[in-house]
Write a protein that holds these residues in place. Structure first.
Motif, PDB file in Angstrom:
ATOM      1  N   ASN A  14     -14.506  -5.248   8.582  1.00  0.00           N
ATOM      2  CA  ASN A  14     -13.963  -6.594   8.752  1.00  0.00           C
ATOM      3  C   ASN A  14     -13.198  -6.694  10.066  1.00  0.00           C
ATOM      4  N   ASN A  15     -12.418  -5.663  10.315  1.00  0.00           N
ATOM      5  CA  ASN A  15     -11.681  -5.611  11.569  1.00  0.00           C
ATOM      6  C   ASN A  15     -11.333  -4.171  11.882  1.00  0.00           C
TER       7      ASN A  15
ATOM      8  N   TYR B 257       0.175   5.151   1.565  1.00  0.00           N
ATOM      9  CA  TYR B 257      -0.668   6.064   2.322  1.00  0.00           C
ATOM     10  C   TYR B 257      -0.009   7.442   2.322  1.00  0.00           C
TER      11      TYR B 257
ATOM     12  N   GLN C 105      -8.164  -1.845  13.724  1.00  0.00           N
ATOM     13  CA  GLN C 105      -6.771  -1.940  14.170  1.00  0.00           C
ATOM     14  C   GLN C 105      -6.378  -0.653  14.889  1.00  0.00           C
TER      15      GLN C 105
ATOM     16  N   ASP D 224     -10.972  -1.588   8.701  1.00  0.00           N
ATOM     17  CA  ASP D 224     -10.713  -2.286   7.448  1.00  0.00           C
ATOM     18  C   ASP D 224     -12.035  -2.740   6.870  1.00  0.00           C
TER      19      ASP D 224
ATOM     20  N   LEU E  30      -7.556   0.237   4.863  1.00  0.00           N
ATOM     21  CA  LEU E  30      -7.608   0.898   6.156  1.00  0.00           C
ATOM     22  C   LEU E  30      -8.042   2.342   6.014  1.00  0.00           C
TER      23      LEU E  30
ATOM     24  N   ILE F  37      -5.439   6.314   2.469  1.00  0.00           N
ATOM     25  CA  ILE F  37      -4.902   5.346   1.530  1.00  0.00           C
ATOM     26  C   ILE F  37      -4.908   5.936   0.128  1.00  0.00           C
TER      27      ILE F  37
ATOM     28  N   HIS G 267       1.970  -1.202  14.508  1.00  0.00           N
ATOM     29  CA  HIS G 267       0.717  -1.891  14.760  1.00  0.00           C
ATOM     30  C   HIS G 267       0.662  -2.366  16.215  1.00  0.00           C
TER      31      HIS G 267
ATOM     32  N   TYR H 144      -3.009   1.657  15.969  1.00  0.00           N
ATOM     33  CA  TYR H 144      -1.609   1.911  15.659  1.00  0.00           C
ATOM     34  C   TYR H 144      -1.080   3.029  16.552  1.00  0.00           C
TER      35      TYR H 144
ATOM     36  N   TYR I 214       0.825  -1.200   0.000  1.00  0.00           N
ATOM     37  CA  TYR I 214       0.000   0.000   0.000  1.00  0.00           C
ATOM     38  C   TYR I 214       0.868   1.264   0.000  1.00  0.00           C
TER      39      TYR I 214
ATOM     40  N   GLY J  71      -2.929 -10.573   3.268  1.00  0.00           N
ATOM     41  CA  GLY J  71      -4.382 -10.558   3.228  1.00  0.00           C
ATOM     42  C   GLY J  71      -4.928  -9.429   4.068  1.00  0.00           C
ATOM     43  N   LYS J  72      -5.837  -9.786   4.990  1.00  0.00           N
ATOM     44  CA  LYS J  72      -6.466  -8.767   5.823  1.00  0.00           C
ATOM     45  C   LYS J  72      -5.821  -8.685   7.196  1.00  0.00           C
TER      46      LYS J  72
ATOM     47  N   GLY K 220      -1.245  -4.409   9.315  1.00  0.00           N
ATOM     48  CA  GLY K 220      -0.353  -3.724   8.406  1.00  0.00           C
ATOM     49  C   GLY K 220       1.003  -3.457   9.036  1.00  0.00           C
TER      50      GLY K 220
ATOM     51  N   SER L 114      -6.331  -5.334   2.697  1.00  0.00           N
ATOM     52  CA  SER L 114      -6.889  -4.389   3.653  1.00  0.00           C
ATOM     53  C   SER L 114      -7.152  -3.058   2.992  1.00  0.00           C
TER      54      SER L 114
ATOM     55  N   ILE M 167      -6.735  -1.194  -5.199  1.00  0.00           N
ATOM     56  CA  ILE M 167      -7.310   0.035  -4.663  1.00  0.00           C
ATOM     57  C   ILE M 167      -6.623   1.208  -5.344  1.00  0.00           C
TER      58      ILE M 167
ATOM     59  N   LEU N 162      -5.108  -5.870  16.482  1.00  0.00           N
ATOM     60  CA  LEU N 162      -6.178  -6.039  15.493  1.00  0.00           C
ATOM     61  C   LEU N 162      -7.305  -6.789  16.172  1.00  0.00           C
TER      62      LEU N 162
ATOM     63  N   SER O  45       0.749  -6.055   4.015  1.00  0.00           N
ATOM     64  CA  SER O  45       0.002  -6.962   4.883  1.00  0.00           C
ATOM     65  C   SER O  45      -0.172  -8.285   4.152  1.00  0.00           C
TER      66      SER O  45
END
Lengths: 111, 112
Positions: B30-31, A35, B33, B92, B100, A45, B45, B35, A33, A96-97, A100, B98, A56, B48, A94
């Motif tokens: 979904n989740n 940011y 987090q 997320d 975010l 993002i 991080h 930081y 990613y 997957g989910k 980060g 993700s 994305i 989560l 990351s």
């Protein structure tokens, strides 16, 4: 070993120039990613790549072009830099989910 | 549009006290987090918590999630001067990888 490394750490350049920021991750993550953090610390993002595929693409000027030569690298090229591009740019990865992992940031100053 | 909103924006406490930061969001997630960002540094991080979880602990950190109220809290117990930093929640809502969306952050100052 640095997990997500981005270079340069600082970048000062004149308006109108073209510059690139490089990012590499050695975590084996499948997603990377970019940011942007503005002067008020707001993080947003810009782009996300999963296994070299763009997934994305936020509303970002097309002067910004990400490039992912492989899943461990995601570079950001910026054309015709403007004063408003001044910010800190963070690369992240990351699996997957999952959580980060962020790089230490590139502070871009356009003068 | 910004997803997460945090309060307070700034919090100043003495070492040894507990610090609580709150985060609210608007859409399904979904989740969530948390930081930490030290001044001039990258984000680290912390925790989560998935949308089907209600509470999670990690050392001196405790995170709660209330999806019915679309809110989360981060509690740091027995704070130390080294906890001084900005704390961000991020939700997320991505479908692949993700995506975010960060809150505005809480600046925590722990005075020795």
């Amino acid at each position: 070993d640095t997990a997500v490394s981005q270079t340069p750490k600082y970048l000062v350049t004149q308006m109108g120039n073209d510059k690139s920021i490089k990012c590499e991750q050695n975590l084996g993550h499948d997603t990377m990613y970019w940011y942007k953090q503005d002067s008020k610390k707001f993080l947003k993002i810009m782009f996300s790549y999963n296994n070299k595929e763009l997934i994305i693409n936020e509303t970002v000027p097309n002067r910004f072009s990400p490039k992912s030569p492989d899943k461990a690298h995601l570079n950001l090229h910026i054309n015709s830099l403007e004063l408003g591009d001044s910010a800190v740019y963070f690369c992240a990865s990351s699996q997957g989910k999952g959580a980060g992992t962020f790089g230490s940031g590139t502070r871009l100053t356009v003068v | 549009s910004q997803q997460g909103e945090e309060d307070p924006q700034a919090l100043s406490i003495q070492e040894g006290e507990n610090a609580t930061m709150n985060c609210s969001y608007k859409t399904s997630i979904n989740n969530l987090q948390w930081y930490r960002q030290n001044s001039g540094r990258g984000l680290v991080h912390l925790i989560l918590i998935r949308s089907n979880e209600r509470e999670k602990h990690s050392g001196r950190l405790r995170v709660t999630l209330d999806t019915s109220k679309k809110s989360s809290s981060l509690l740091i117990t027995a704070s130390r001067a080294a906890d001084t930093a900005s704390y961000f929640c991020a939700t997320d809502s991505g479908t692949s990888g993700s995506r975010l969306t960060f809150g505005e952050g809480t600046q925590l100052t722990v005075n020795p």
